[in-house]
Scaffold this active site. Structure first.
Site, PDB file in Angstrom:
ATOM      1  N   ARG A 201       0.944  -0.829   0.469  1.00 29.86           N
ATOM      2  CA  ARG A 201       0.054  -0.032  -0.654  1.00 29.86           C
ATOM      3  C   ARG A 201       0.714   1.542   0.104  1.00 29.86           C
ATOM      4  O   ARG A 201       0.644   2.597   0.841  1.00 29.86           O
ATOM      5  CB  ARG A 201      -0.782  -0.164   1.245  1.00 29.86           C
ATOM      6  CG  ARG A 201      -2.411   0.084   1.059  1.00 29.86           C
ATOM      7  CD  ARG A 201      -3.106   0.873   1.968  1.00 29.86           C
ATOM      8  NE  ARG A 201      -3.891   1.024   1.898  1.00 29.86           N
ATOM      9  CZ  ARG A 201      -4.502   1.764   2.842  1.00 29.86           C
ATOM     10  NH1 ARG A 201      -4.427   2.157   3.938  1.00 29.86           N
ATOM     11  NH2 ARG A 201      -6.341   2.579   2.014  1.00 29.86           N
TER      12      ARG A 201
ATOM     13  N   ASP B  79      -5.158   3.112  13.478  1.00 34.07           N
ATOM     14  CA  ASP B  79      -5.034   1.805  11.822  1.00 34.07           C
ATOM     15  C   ASP B  79      -3.682   1.018  12.033  1.00 34.07           C
ATOM     16  O   ASP B  79      -2.767   2.030  12.551  1.00 34.07           O
ATOM     17  CB  ASP B  79      -5.590   2.444  10.415  1.00 34.07           C
ATOM     18  CG  ASP B  79      -5.842   1.638   9.245  1.00 34.07           C
ATOM     19  OD1 ASP B  79      -5.548   0.320  10.000  1.00 34.07           O
ATOM     20  OD2 ASP B  79      -6.804   2.253   9.441  1.00 34.07           O
TER      21      ASP B  79
ATOM     22  N   ASN C 204      -2.005  -0.423   8.923  1.00 32.60           N
ATOM     23  CA  ASN C 204      -2.537  -1.739   6.917  1.00 32.60           C
ATOM     24  C   ASN C 204      -0.817  -1.984   6.333  1.00 32.60           C
ATOM     25  O   ASN C 204      -1.395  -2.056   4.987  1.00 32.60           O
ATOM     26  CB  ASN C 204      -2.777  -0.382   6.216  1.00 32.60           C
ATOM     27  CG  ASN C 204      -4.279  -0.119   6.759  1.00 32.60           C
ATOM     28  OD1 ASN C 204      -5.184  -0.620   6.695  1.00 32.60           O
ATOM     29  ND2 ASN C 204      -4.821   1.432   6.654  1.00 32.60           N
TER      30      ASN C 204
ATOM     31  N   CYS D 187      -7.440  -0.145  14.818  1.00 29.74           N
ATOM     32  CA  CYS D 187      -7.545  -1.274  13.579  1.00 29.74           C
ATOM     33  C   CYS D 187      -6.842  -1.797  12.442  1.00 29.74           C
ATOM     34  O   CYS D 187      -5.634  -1.027  13.308  1.00 29.74           O
ATOM     35  CB  CYS D 187      -8.905   0.335  12.592  1.00 29.74           C
ATOM     36  SG  CYS D 187      -8.980  -0.442  10.621  1.00 29.74           S
TER      37      CYS D 187
ATOM     38  N   ASP E 291     -12.853  -5.063   7.359  1.00 27.60           N
ATOM     39  CA  ASP E 291     -13.116  -3.909   6.316  1.00 27.60           C
ATOM     40  C   ASP E 291     -14.524  -4.170   5.339  1.00 27.60           C
ATOM     41  O   ASP E 291     -14.752  -3.455   4.309  1.00 27.60           O
ATOM     42  CB  ASP E 291     -12.233  -3.834   5.287  1.00 27.60           C
ATOM     43  CG  ASP E 291     -10.862  -2.964   5.833  1.00 27.60           C
ATOM     44  OD1 ASP E 291     -11.724  -1.983   6.953  1.00 27.60           O
ATOM     45  OD2 ASP E 291      -9.885  -2.392   5.512  1.00 27.60           O
TER      46      ASP E 291
HETATM   47  C1  GLA Z   1      -7.596   0.876   6.452  1.00 28.21           C
HETATM   48  C2  GLA Z   1      -9.532   0.458   7.013  1.00 28.21           C
HETATM   49  C3  GLA Z   1     -10.657   1.495   7.094  1.00 28.21           C
HETATM   50  C4  GLA Z   1     -10.244   2.783   7.025  1.00 28.21           C
HETATM   51  C5  GLA Z   1      -8.616   2.829   5.302  1.00 28.21           C
HETATM   52  C6  GLA Z   1      -8.020   3.844   5.342  1.00 28.21           C
HETATM   53  O1  GLA Z   1      -8.621  -0.058   5.101  1.00 28.21           O
HETATM   54  O2  GLA Z   1      -9.680  -0.468   7.607  1.00 28.21           O
HETATM   55  O3  GLA Z   1     -11.132   1.190   7.692  1.00 28.21           O
HETATM   56  O4  GLA Z   1      -9.370   3.398   8.089  1.00 28.21           O
HETATM   57  O5  GLA Z   1      -7.801   1.864   6.223  1.00 28.21           O
HETATM   58  O6  GLA Z   1      -6.843   4.211   4.368  1.00 28.21           O
END
Ligand code: GLA
Length: 696
Positions: free
Chosen positions: A416, A451, A453, A497, A519
């Site tokens: 990402r 978050d 990611n 998250c 998600d």
């Molecule tokens: C992740 C979270 C989503 C959102 C995106 C934003 O994927 O799970 O809910 O916040 O990041 O980039």
């Protein structure tokens, strides 16, 4: 309660329904005696007197019996502890005393040759059958560093039974925590994460039952780990059928960290629970323990939130968020959360991570004006952050390219378009603290969605000797940062998250108020995810959003607002659709659902949860009970042959009482609800209903 007997070398810990017993032999072997229904001191002494199994060459008399199997000596099963120095391998301990303090038992051992001090910790609280176990390992010598290759938090030993069945929660991105059950066979079953975070692939939990436990009946053993980094749980069935479960931080035996003289490693907690109330009874016991002892401020209700991610993606502005906020307030939302793209040059996922100041084009006067407007609308204000990450295209990375995890001379892998900061470094943590503290002080922020990611790939720390502490200390650094922010900003709630449910475990739940479950916001897929999630964690932390139909994020499925709301009302209700595109009629309907949710919220978020029907059967239903109040959420995937869906046999109901349905006024007899069930009236495809009953 902790009892000590047998010349002081046998201990029994007891909770309301269960006991756990262990014994130290004259040779200082710490053997497991019992885990299950409550036993007496005499039972424990009788078990201790039984001694080892018969001697056979080629088999170990210790394997499958020890409380904490170490590497070395007459053992062939997987060790929980593996250490070495330049010239010492394995562990040979001597007992060095014990302490019982309140509800915690500590047993201490030392290995002079390795310079090792080891303490096994056990905690069983008066109000719960969950046993919390962890270890501390100290380098007590003056010699060379101790390489800690593996230091599991605990080994759990199950009683001898003919055949065990293993339950686990597997998944991947957008399909987390799905329950599967399979027979346990000889050998070893390993689940875990090699990714640096808990991972979407498994929740760190297993359950084992031997005699066909059902939702409401039978013995179930469960173990869950509280660690948000790489981890491993191993379930071994040994040649004599004994089953042992070890678990801890780190994904294999190649190295957790180095301990210099005087340094201590404290493992995460690996909690265990025995229940004879079936899978449902076990879940309710796990939920009660987390609400009482793990989740901060769990007695407070979580508000209905709105999150803008699915509606606006990376294309956001103050005015647009305000327009959404007005609509959100109009339907009864209590917390408005601006997701990604409010900061730095974050107009796509290619740039901006690391620069935690508002984007001046989008929020010319910072976040404070929007936050105040949101407060003016009667809602709390929240923001999204992803502090452990950085885009290569960011001011932070340009200034500090060496702050990311990397191996010199090797590719810095991007997922990402982002890299992972090394939170094991104090300067990185200090920088993040300053940024986040300033951010939370710059505007009245009430809520932070934190978050994570991407996974670790190039987890190196140039200059640090191996085994590098980065894997462990990044996670500890994340915890420390979160703890410090919580202490400095006590009014701010935090959500964990990680691309949905990639960081859900008892460790992060000890310092967050709720988690983003997945998600995947498709209300049908979500039922299986939620069903699995509820095996371990309570509805009080399970965030669920109502989003647009057709589903934007994943599959384009069309479903009614009714179906979407009832699905999301099973946890902490949120709304994530593009409200500017909803008609007046849809907004009015949404307002009614939110109002209904607020009425049932105390029962959903703090009641006892009964899974009445698993999603696979077409009709899915979950029931919550709090005192005389009962709420049933029932969702039908598809009606077949025009047949009436099966009646729902309720649980947790007084058979002698009558219950009034709050919507229809119909009076139901408790005995009938328990034994014959309640018809839902559901029909067609993707139909759903909420049934509220009150004891009369
Ligand atoms: C992740 C979270 C989503 C959102 C995106 C934003 O994927 O799970 O809910 O916040 O990041 O980039």
């Amino acid at each position: 309660m902790i009892e000590n007997m047998g010349k002081g070398r046998t201990w029994v810990l007891s909770g309301p329904e269960s006991s756990y017993a262990l014994h130290l032999t004259d040779a200082d072997e710490l053997v497991h005696l019992h885990w299950g229904a409550r036993i007496t001191a005499a039972d424990a002494e009788a078990l201790a007197a039984q001694g080892p199994p018969p001697y056979w060459p080629f088999e170990s008399q210790l394997d499958g019996r020890e409380e904490y199997p170490v590497e070395g000596g007459p053992r062939f099963a997987r060790p929980a502890l593996s250490v070495r120095t330049e010239d010492v391998r394995g562990t040979e301990w001597v007992f060095d005393g014990w302490v019982a303090e309140d509800d915690e038992l500590r047993l201490r051992f030392t290995d002079a040759l390795a310079g090792l001090g080891l303490t096994l910790h056990y905690r069983m609280r008066d109000d719960s059958d969950v046993i919390e176990r962890w270890v501390t390992v100290v380098h007590e010598g003056t010699g060379p560093a101790l390489e800690l290759l593996r230091a599991d938090a605990a080994a759990w030993t199950l009683p001898m039974r003919d055949a065990w069945r293993l339950s686990q929660l597997h998944g991947r991105w957008a399909a987390e925590s799905r329950l599967v059950r399979s027979a346990l066979t000889y050998g070893e079953k390993i689940i875990g994460s090699r990714r640096g975070h808990t991972g979407h692939q498994h929740l760190p939990w297993v359950a084992l039952d031997a005699e066909g436990a059902t939702e409401e009946r039978g013995e179930v053993y469960g173990c869950a780990l509280g660690w948000s980094g790489s981890w491993r749980i191993s379930v071994q069935q040994l040649p004599d059928k004994a089953v042992q479960i070890t678990g801890g931080a780190g994904h294999d035996d190649s190295g957790l960290l180095r301990l210099e003289p005087g340094q201590t490693y404290t493992s995460p907690v690996f909690a265990g629970l025995w229940s004879d109330g079936g899978f449902g009874g076990a879940s309710r016991a796990w939920h009660a323990w987390q609400l009482a002892h793990v989740i901060p401020g769990a007695q407070e209700a979580r508000p209905v939130l709105y999150n803008s991610w699915e509606a606006t993606g990376f294309d956001i502005s103050e005015q647009q968020q305000l327009a959404l906020a007005r609509r959100a307030a109009g339907i009864g939302v209590e917390l408005f959360v601006v997701d990604d793209a409010w900061f730095g040059r974050r107009t796509s996922d290619r740039a901006g991570l690391g620069d935690w100041t508002p984007n001046p084009d989008r929020f010319p006067d910072g976040l404070a004006p929007l936050a105040r407007e949101v407060h003016g609308l009667g809602m709390r204000f929240g923001i999204w952050v992803e502090p452990e990450m950085v885009n290569a295209d960011s001011d932070l990375y340009r200034a500090h390219p060496d702050w990311v995890q990397h191996h010199p001379g090797r590719v810095r892998t991007e997922f990402r378009n982002q890299l992972v900061l090394n939170l094991a470094r104090e300067d990185v943590r200090d920088h993040l603290w300053e940024q986040l503290d300033a951010l939370l002080s710059s505007a009245p922020v009430d809520y932070v969605k934190w978050d994570f990611n991407r996974c670790f790939t190039d987890a190196g720390w140039p200059g640090e000797p191996y085994p590098q502490k980065l894997w462990t200390c990044h996670v500890e650094g994340f915890y420390a940062l979160l703890d410090r922010l919580r202490a400095a900003h006590p009014g701010v709630a935090f959500e964990s998250c990680s691309g949905g449910g990639g960081r859900i475990d008892l460790g992060v739940l000890g310092r967050t108020d709720q988690v983003w479950t997945s998600d995947n916001t498709d209300p049908l897929d979500r039922l299986a995810v939620q069903h699995g999630f509820s095996q371990l964690h309570p509805a009080r932390v399970m965030a669920a959003w109502v989003t647009d139909s057709p589903n934007v994020q994943l599959n384009g499925r069309r479903s009614s607002l009714r179906f979407r709301f009832v699905s999301a009302m099973a946890g902490v209700l949120g709304v994530g659709g593009d409200l500017t595109g909803w008609s007046e009629a849809e907004l009015a309907e949404a307002r009614d659902w939110v109002r209904l949710y607020k009425e049932i919220r105390p029962v959903v978020q703090h009641g006892e949860l009964y899974r009445l029907r698993a999603p696979e059967g077409g009709l899915s239903a979950v029931q919550y009970v709090r005192g005389g109040e009962t709420v049933v959420l029932a969702l039908l995937e598809a009606q077949r042959y025009g047949e009436r869906p099966p009646a729902l046999r309720l649980r947790g109901i007084d058979p002698a009482a009558a219950y009034e349905c709050l919507d229809t006024g119909v009076v139901h007899q408790g005995g009938v609800l328990l034994h014959h069930g309640l018809h839902t009236g559901l029909k067609g495809d993707l139909d759903a209903t909420v049934i509220r009953l009150r004891r009369m």
